[in-house]
Design a protein around this motif. Structure first.
Motif, mmCIF file in Angstrom:
data_model
loop_
_atom_site.group_PDB
_atom_site.id
_atom_site.type_symbol
_atom_site.label_atom_id
_atom_site.label_comp_id
_atom_site.label_asym_id
_atom_site.label_seq_id
_atom_site.Cartn_x
_atom_site.Cartn_y
_atom_site.Cartn_z
ATOM 1 N N ASN A 1 -14.539 8.576 -107.101
ATOM 2 C CA ASN A 1 -13.608 9.331 -107.947
ATOM 3 C C ASN A 1 -13.147 10.621 -107.269
ATOM 4 O OD1 ASN A 1 -13.091 7.721 -110.153
ATOM 5 N ND2 ASN A 1 -14.997 8.299 -111.182
ATOM 6 N N LYS B 1 -10.612 9.376 -104.644
ATOM 7 C CA LYS B 1 -9.645 8.323 -104.971
ATOM 8 C C LYS B 1 -8.197 8.754 -104.703
ATOM 9 C CE LYS B 1 -9.467 9.295 -109.933
ATOM 10 N NZ LYS B 1 -9.937 8.865 -111.258
ATOM 11 N N TYR C 1 -5.841 6.584 -102.346
ATOM 12 C CA TYR C 1 -4.591 5.992 -102.834
ATOM 13 C C TYR C 1 -3.388 6.488 -102.036
ATOM 14 C CZ TYR C 1 -0.742 4.668 -105.838
ATOM 15 O OH TYR C 1 0.437 4.146 -106.293
ATOM 16 N N LYS D 1 3.297 0.937 -105.138
ATOM 17 C CA LYS D 1 2.094 1.068 -105.955
ATOM 18 C C LYS D 1 1.207 -0.181 -105.889
ATOM 19 C CE LYS D 1 2.038 0.638 -110.574
ATOM 20 N NZ LYS D 1 2.514 0.906 -111.942
ATOM 21 N N LEU E 1 -2.586 -0.219 -104.483
ATOM 22 C CA LEU E 1 -3.744 -0.498 -105.343
ATOM 23 C C LEU E 1 -4.596 -1.629 -104.756
ATOM 24 C CD1 LEU E 1 -2.206 -0.222 -108.930
ATOM 25 C CD2 LEU E 1 -4.004 1.216 -107.976
ATOM 26 N N VAL F 1 -6.662 -0.103 -102.026
ATOM 27 C CA VAL F 1 -7.759 0.713 -102.550
ATOM 28 C C VAL F 1 -8.873 -0.197 -103.080
ATOM 29 C CG1 VAL F 1 -8.450 2.368 -104.330
ATOM 30 C CG2 VAL F 1 -6.311 2.698 -103.085
ATOM 31 N N GLN F 2 -8.476 -1.239 -103.769
ATOM 32 C CA GLN F 2 -9.476 -2.144 -104.334
ATOM 33 C C GLN F 2 -10.323 -2.782 -103.231
ATOM 34 O OE1 GLN F 2 -8.077 -4.759 -107.400
ATOM 35 N NE2 GLN F 2 -9.897 -6.027 -107.349
ATOM 36 N N PRO G 1 -1.516 6.202 -110.088
ATOM 37 C CA PRO G 1 -1.165 5.350 -111.236
ATOM 38 C C PRO G 1 -2.345 5.209 -112.184
ATOM 39 C CG PRO G 1 -1.566 4.010 -109.296
ATOM 40 C CD PRO G 1 -1.674 5.437 -108.851
ATOM 41 N N GLU H 1 -3.531 2.686 -113.377
ATOM 42 C CA GLU H 1 -4.332 1.488 -113.060
ATOM 43 C C GLU H 1 -5.407 1.761 -112.006
ATOM 44 O OE1 GLU H 1 -1.042 1.799 -112.956
ATOM 45 O OE2 GLU H 1 -0.009 -0.132 -113.140
ATOM 46 N N LEU H 2 -5.350 2.954 -111.389
ATOM 47 C CA LEU H 2 -6.255 3.210 -110.267
ATOM 48 C C LEU H 2 -7.736 3.089 -110.655
ATOM 49 C CD1 LEU H 2 -6.498 3.975 -107.277
ATOM 50 C CD2 LEU H 2 -6.358 6.372 -107.939
ATOM 51 N N ASP H 3 -8.086 3.671 -111.804
ATOM 52 C CA ASP H 3 -9.491 3.619 -112.222
ATOM 53 C C ASP H 3 -9.941 2.184 -112.485
ATOM 54 O OD1 ASP H 3 -9.936 6.293 -111.979
ATOM 55 O OD2 ASP H 3 -9.362 6.758 -114.046
ATOM 56 N N CYS I 1 -8.739 -0.406 -111.133
ATOM 57 C CA CYS I 1 -8.813 -1.107 -109.851
ATOM 58 C C CYS I 1 -10.116 -0.772 -109.132
ATOM 59 C CB CYS I 1 -7.550 -0.747 -109.059
ATOM 60 S SG CYS I 1 -7.737 -0.432 -107.333
#
Lengths: 173, 319
Positions: free
Chosen positions: A23, A26, A30, A40, A44, A47-48, B21, B23-25, B27
């Motif tokens: 966190n 992050k 990103y 985006k 994402l 990042v995942q 965004p 959705e980041l958390d 993800c």
């Protein structure tokens, strides 16, 4: 600020500590990913993948003090992998174009913007880390696993390339 | 040069304005879940390896499984979110139902589509083994168990799992690990003509005591197996098809015999398959059934009677 203890606990398998560290970083993760893919959805995905890889390998991290550079390295590697695998045409999202239009400095920025986008992945990494993430040359060297002198060389070359491209734009404009 | 620096600064500002965004958390959470699943698989393999490498088997098994349990008990009492992380541990979720069935069929679960019977693990304790079936979708654990139908039949003792609405069967790779249980003779997939249904069978080394529990959040089916007091072996007369390879013919055969109550697909001793219409205590009853089936289906050359002991797997038979 998160302590070295948090990192140690994450290495030992404490999930809450790991999540706290992620966190904390992050935003950087990103934005770096976004800088490579410019949208985006793909950012994402990167990042995942990076968080997943970090999760399954954090136990093997030997020096807790290297957590941040280690994490950023994973993100960059994931981004480069992603680009190689998908070979997607990089495009700007509509919303960002609109936002960019609001920016008064748009013209001069767009030149440099385009120039940075045209850098190859390694030169781009150096520019992002040095000027956007404000990392030291030593930290960048750790992220990229290069000697500091190599980082300097890349940085110098990247700046030179940017200037050349800027001049070209100016000449043709 | 100064100008360029300013440009870089402006760019940096733009970089910092890249909005994160919402959705980041989500993800990040998904990535961690995926990581947990991966890690639990690695952990299972490690425990398997340890318990397998003979010499001090009991101690090793204890140190592996029991240590996990002790750590788990401590953790679950101290960290609430930990409960969601141990997908290889049975019953971490909420108990939906305990299924009691003494020979026959039970059903449960929720209607879904496109799920994956993601992975199956085996957990061995002193005199009880647990088979844990996990449902996933795109690598994510599911909250609610898929629809399922489990039937237990004897001669040979076999439990057949039917999972409608599942299209993938990632857990097939885990079959080898299940065979490490002393109760399990074989685990095999059963072909189906329906591409949105997964079936598999667990055949046991003998009669077992079993209990099935369904859990949610995460969705798990946990089958507990215990030794059953030995029952006497008996001879049965099976009305069955000839042995067939895994494939469409098996499906056609099953369809032809569809109305039969004791219908099941079994694997024979040679690794080919057969459709069994039912088995009987006496040869006369079996003969009568065979007559009836031949008349109804016209499958004269494909149906036969096999005499076997209740603890034997069917033989490879061709007409």
């Amino acid at each position: 600020m998160l302590t070295q203890d948090t990192v140690k606990r994450a290495i030992e398998g404490d999930e809450d500590s790991f999540l706290a560290l992620i966190n904390e970083k992050k935003g950087s993760m990103y934005r770096i990913a976004y800088s490579y893919v410019k949208n985006k959805h793909d950012a994402l995905d990167i990042v995942q993948e990076a968080v997943y890889k970090a999760y399954i390998s954090v136990a093997k991290l030997k020096n807790p003090e290297n957590f941040n550079t280690w994490l950023i390295r994973i993100v960059i590697n994931c981004a480069v992998d992603y680009l190689r695998k998908t070979k997607k045409i990089i495009y700007l999202e509509q919303e960002n174009l609109e936002k960019a239009e609001e920016n008064k400095n748009i013209e001069q920025n767009m030149d440099l913007h385009a120039a940075i986008d045209n850098l190859d992945t390694k030169h781009k990494a150096v520019i992002i880390l040095r000027y956007f993430e404000d990392m030291t040359l030593q930290d960048i060297a750790q992220v990229l696993e290069w000697p500091v002198n190599t980082v300097k060389t890349y940085l110098y070359r990247a700046l030179k390339q940017l200037k050349i491209k800027l001049e070209e734009v100016e000449l043709s404009g | 040069m100064v100008n360029d620096n300013e440009k870089l600064k402006a760019l940096k500002e733009e970089y910092e304005n890249i909005a994160l965004p919402p959705e980041l958390d989500d993800c990040i959470e998904k990535a961690m879940m995926k990581g947990k699943i991966e890690m639990s698989k690695i952990e299972i393999k490690r425990v398997d390896k340890r318990s397998n490498s003979s010499s001090n088997k009991w101690l090793k098994r204890f140190s592996g499984v029991a240590a996990v349990f002790i750590a788990f008990t401590i953790s679950i009492n101290t960290i609430p979110s930990f409960a969601n992380t141990m997908y290889d541990v049975p019953g971490v979720g909420k108990l939906v139902q305990v299924l009691h069935f003494n020979r026959g069929t039970v059903e449960g679960g929720t209607v879904t589509d496109g799920t994956d019977v993601g992975f199956i693990s085996l957990q061995q304790a002193k005199d009880e083994d647990k088979i844990i079936i996990n449902f996933t979708k795109e690598d994510m654990p599911q909250d609610l168990a898929n629809m399922y139908n489990i039937s237990y039949s004897e001669s040979p003792d076999t439990m057949i799992f039917t999972i409608p609405g599942a299209r993938q069967f990632s857990a097939e790779k885990d079959f080898a690990a299940l065979k490490k249980s002393e109760f399990v003779k074989d685990v095999y997939r059963i072909m189906t003509m329906d591409d949105s249904m997964i079936r598999f069978a667990v055949s046991f080394t003998g009669p077992v005591q079993y209990e099935v529990k369904e859990f949610k959040e995460p969705a798990q089916l946990v089958v507990s197996l215990k030794e059953s007091p030995d029952t006497e072996k008996q001879q049965v007369y099976s009305v069955r098809s000839i042995s067939l390879p895994y494939g469409e013919n098996l499906g056609y055969m099953e369809e032809m015999l569809f109305s039969q109550e004791g219908l099941r697909i079994l694997k024979d001793q040679e690794g080919t398959y057969l459709v069994e219409a039912g088995y009987y205590e006496t040869e006369e009853k079996a003969q009568a059934k065979l007559q009836e089936l031949v008349e109804n289906t016209g499958l004269k050359d494909q149906l036969i009677i096999e005499q076997r002991s209740s603890d034997e797997l069917p033989q490879y038979l061709e007409k």
